[in-house]
Design a protein around this motif. Structure first.
Motif: not given
Length: 105
Positions: A12-20, A37-44, A88-91, A97-98
């Motif tokens: 899984f690509n885990l995503l931190w709420l702050r990154d979202a 425009h469609v962007f996938n937002i997920a952990g890196g 310029d998204f950088a998770p 995150l952990v």
């Protein structure tokens, strides 16, 4: 108590709420040409449930044994390259995150 991981190989690509939240803000504030425009937002970096369980046990200084099940492997990994390039998204790093989640427990 042991930590049971039923699908240890699942990724899984885990995503931190702050990154979202940062990604949503960037999408609202970034000038984009007209159109959809469609962007996938997920952990890196994808992480397996097995590795995640071990990271949590280590971060919590727990003596819990990680017991691996034999459940089916699932792969839910997203390509975030468009969000990186356009927004310029950088998770956050997986370790950050952990640490944040464990520190809140």
């Amino acid at each position: 108590a042991p930590l049971n991981v039923s699908e240890p190989g699942s990724l899984f690509n885990l995503l931190w709420l702050r990154d979202a939240a940062r990604a949503c803000r960037a999408a609202l504030e970034t000038p984009l040409p007209m159109g959809e425009h469609v962007f996938n937002i997920a952990g890196g970096v994808p992480v397996s449930l097995q590795d995640l369980a071990r990271q949590v046990v280590a971060r919590m200084n727990s003596k819990s044994e990680v017991i691996l099940g034999e459940g089916p492997e699932r792969r839910q990994v997203m390509d975030i390259s468009a969000a990186r390039r356009v927004l310029d998204f950088a998770p956050a790093a997986q370790e950050d995150l952990v640490a944040a989640v464990c520190d809140d427990l």
